[in-house]
Motif scaffolding. Structure first.
Motif, PDB file in Angstrom:
ATOM      1  N   ALA A 370      48.390  54.433  49.125  1.00  0.00           N
ATOM      2  CA  ALA A 370      48.833  54.781  50.271  1.00  0.00           C
ATOM      3  C   ALA A 370      48.576  56.272  50.671  1.00  0.00           C
ATOM      4  N   THR A 371      48.062  56.985  51.445  1.00  0.00           N
ATOM      5  CA  THR A 371      48.035  58.269  52.043  1.00  0.00           C
ATOM      6  C   THR A 371      49.071  58.843  53.224  1.00  0.00           C
ATOM      7  N   PRO A 372      49.628  59.946  52.804  1.00  0.00           N
ATOM      8  CA  PRO A 372      50.390  60.401  53.816  1.00  0.00           C
ATOM      9  C   PRO A 372      50.073  60.745  55.032  1.00  0.00           C
ATOM     10  N   GLU A 373      48.531  61.018  55.320  1.00  0.00           N
ATOM     11  CA  GLU A 373      48.147  60.832  56.770  1.00  0.00           C
ATOM     12  C   GLU A 373      48.063  59.627  57.364  1.00  0.00           C
ATOM     13  N   LEU A 374      47.610  58.462  56.787  1.00  0.00           N
ATOM     14  CA  LEU A 374      47.639  57.307  57.314  1.00  0.00           C
ATOM     15  C   LEU A 374      49.168  56.803  57.761  1.00  0.00           C
ATOM     16  N   ILE A 375      49.977  56.991  56.817  1.00  0.00           N
ATOM     17  CA  ILE A 375      51.419  56.809  56.934  1.00  0.00           C
ATOM     18  C   ILE A 375      51.844  57.371  58.232  1.00  0.00           C
ATOM     19  N   GLU A 376      51.539  58.409  58.473  1.00  0.00           N
ATOM     20  CA  GLU A 376      52.095  59.132  59.487  1.00  0.00           C
ATOM     21  C   GLU A 376      51.174  58.700  60.884  1.00  0.00           C
ATOM     22  N   GLN A 377      49.934  58.420  60.815  1.00  0.00           N
ATOM     23  CA  GLN A 377      49.227  57.936  61.896  1.00  0.00           C
ATOM     24  C   GLN A 377      49.480  56.629  62.439  1.00  0.00           C
ATOM     25  N   GLY A 378      49.732  55.800  61.595  1.00  0.00           N
ATOM     26  CA  GLY A 378      49.842  54.211  62.197  1.00  0.00           C
ATOM     27  C   GLY A 378      50.578  53.546  61.496  1.00  0.00           C
ATOM     28  N   ALA A 379      51.119  53.609  60.091  1.00  0.00           N
ATOM     29  CA  ALA A 379      51.699  52.763  59.452  1.00  0.00           C
ATOM     30  C   ALA A 379      53.239  52.846  59.262  1.00  0.00           C
ATOM     31  N   LEU A 380      53.634  54.231  59.508  1.00  0.00           N
ATOM     32  CA  LEU A 380      55.021  54.694  59.850  1.00  0.00           C
ATOM     33  C   LEU A 380      56.186  53.945  58.930  1.00  0.00           C
ATOM     34  N   VAL A 381      55.566  53.762  57.605  1.00  0.00           N
ATOM     35  CA  VAL A 381      56.535  52.977  56.856  1.00  0.00           C
ATOM     36  C   VAL A 381      56.504  53.393  55.420  1.00  0.00           C
ATOM     37  N   GLY A 382      57.398  53.892  54.451  1.00  0.00           N
ATOM     38  CA  GLY A 382      57.194  54.203  53.172  1.00  0.00           C
ATOM     39  C   GLY A 382      56.626  55.573  52.969  1.00  0.00           C
ATOM     40  N   GLU A 383      56.475  55.821  51.533  1.00  0.00           N
ATOM     41  CA  GLU A 383      56.043  57.214  50.910  1.00  0.00           C
ATOM     42  C   GLU A 383      54.600  56.849  50.346  1.00  0.00           C
TER      43      GLU A 383
END
Length: 464
Positions: A370-383
């Motif tokens: 899991a990448t921080p950019e994708l978590i911020e862009q669309g997934a918004l869950v977890g680390e």
């Protein structure tokens, strides 16, 4: 040009399904259009996921013998009926209704958009609640369809009906609540974008418990305990079934964005597709090395295993990681299916390897990739995952979710099926199994002309 056509198509669906009364007299406002477009997008995704049942029908029917094909295919329609009614009455409330960390306690006998206050876990999107319900119901039906595979060719139809009701009422909804409905795994921010754990591991765990309690099909193992190949009756059906499932997965994964805006669903579609391709090739090569010949069913299972694995990770990982996830899922699923069969497990469609083992790998993979950019862009869950500086935290959460889900589903499925085994029996008689479930359970064959020829041929052989 393609983008314009897609937007026009979604706009047409919006006008058909979104209430005209919601638009002001002077024309629709921007928020109205946004809600309508998102709802149309989600409704289209629901249609694709719903259509996946036709893929399951072809895959499972083609994977069993001719004498059981009608029974197995018919159970797909039964799956939709059970999931639709049970999820409407109780499952949706247990899964997504307001409640505690273990289960939802509000919203029973779902009555429409007016009940939105009972489903705070779904308030993150402005898609109409009716459409959200349909989308989630289709997911529940997919999970139940997986259970059908573990019961193939020897379980009573009545057992599937009773277990299917209980699965749709309590087993699947509880896991869905834990991860997606505001439960304890949601609080820990477990990453499962479209259901590697919730949908696939849940269904596969129930399937393997059923497989163990039912015991192997007659003739599956010889006197030395070695497995005997029982080929499915129609490999063309299984190929077409997998293609339909692959197609439907574009509703499963990209559709979970619940909106076309921003284009994030395109990234999800990309990772989904290339993972599936990698999984099919990996499984084909693995079978070639193992058997000395390339095995088509192994390739098909590799595609499905990769789709299962990427389902939970599709929004969190880069394309290169999606290929790695698919490669590992395809190869590992082939190896585990062979090992489990040699260990004595008779899983006619390899449900646990394809949906269970691959589901576990898919859940764990976000803890790595899991990448921080994708978590911020669309997934918004977890680390972020281990390989992106996140340490072992997210990997630990993922592992906890896998263990917790497997333990809960396995124990509850075992209790339900074992009680049923004691009270009513869960397997057809030996005579009924030899006849085939088409004739013993339904009084007619799925292939009446062919089966008559087989019966006549056997009768002549006995007379000679």
């Amino acid at each position: 040009m393609k983008k314009k056509l897609l937007m026009m198509f979604l706009a047409m669906i919006t006008l058909m399904i979104y209430p005209v009364s919601a638009f002001a007299a002077d024309g629709p406002t921007a928020p109205d259009l946004q809600i309508g477009l998102d709802t149309a997008f989600t409704f289209l995704a629901f249609i694709l996921v719903f259509f996946m049942q036709s893929g399951f029908a072809l895959l499972e029917a083609g994977s069993v013998r001719m004498k059981n094909a009608g029974h197995v295919a018919g159970k797909t329609v039964l799956t939709l009926a059970i999931a639709s009614l049970c999820f409407w009455a109780v499952g949706f409330a247990f899964g997504f209704g307001n409640g505690n960390g273990l289960i939802g306690l509000d919203g029973f006998f779902y009555g429409g958009d007016s009940m939105s206050a009972a489903f705070e876990s779904l308030a993150f999107s402005d898609v109409t609640l009716n459409t959200k319900f349909l989308f989630q119901m289709a997911f529940a039906a997919v999970s139940l369809a997986i259970v059908s595979g573990g019961m193939a060719e020897r379980a009573k139809l009545s057992v599937y009906i009773i277990f299917g009701i209980l699965f749709s009422v309590i087993i699947y909804p509880v896991v869905a609540h834990w991860v997606w409905g505001g439960g304890w795994l949601a609080t820990l921010e477990m990453q499962d974008y479209a259901g590697s754990t919730v949908v696939h591991l849940t269904g596969a765990t129930a399937a393997v418990i059923a497989t163990i309690l039912l015991k192997p099909r007659l003739g599956k193992f010889n006197k030395e305990g070695k497995p005997v190949i029982i080929p499915g009756h129609n490999q063309v059906f299984t190929v077409l079934g997998v293609i339909i499932l692959w197609f439907g997965w574009f509703g499963f994964n990209p559709g979970s964005a619940l909106s076309p805006m921003g284009g994030f669903f395109g990234h999800v579609a990309l990772t989904t597709n290339i993972a599936a391709a990698a999984g099919g090739l990996a499984a084909l090569i693995a079978s070639w090395l193992y058997f000395g010949k390339s095995d088509i069913p192994a390739m098909l299972n590799g595609v499905l295993a990769a789709l299962v694995a990427i389902t939970g990770a599709c929004a969190f990982v880069e394309p290169w990681a999606a290929i790695v996830i698919g490669l590992v899922a395809g190869a590992f699923t082939f190896m585990t299916s062979q090992w489990l069969e040699r260990a004595g497990l008779d899983d006619p469609i390899y449900a646990f390897s394809v949906h269970g083992i691959a589901g576990m790998w898919g859940a764990l993979s976000t803890g790595l990739f899991a990448t921080p950019e994708l978590i911020e862009q669309g997934a918004l869950v977890g680390e972020p995952g281990l390989f992106y500086g996140g340490g072992f935290h997210q990997l630990g959460v993922q592992a906890l979710g896998v263990v917790g889900t497997f333990a809960f589903v396995a124990v509850l499925s075992f209790v339900i099926l074992y009680v049923m085994k004691l009270v009513m029996g869960i397997r057809v008689t030996e005579e009924e199994e030899l006849m085939g479930l088409d004739i013993s359970e339904h009084g007619t064959y799925g292939y009446p002309e062919q089966m008559k020829l087989i019966a006549d041929s056997e009768s002549k052989t006995h007379k000679m």
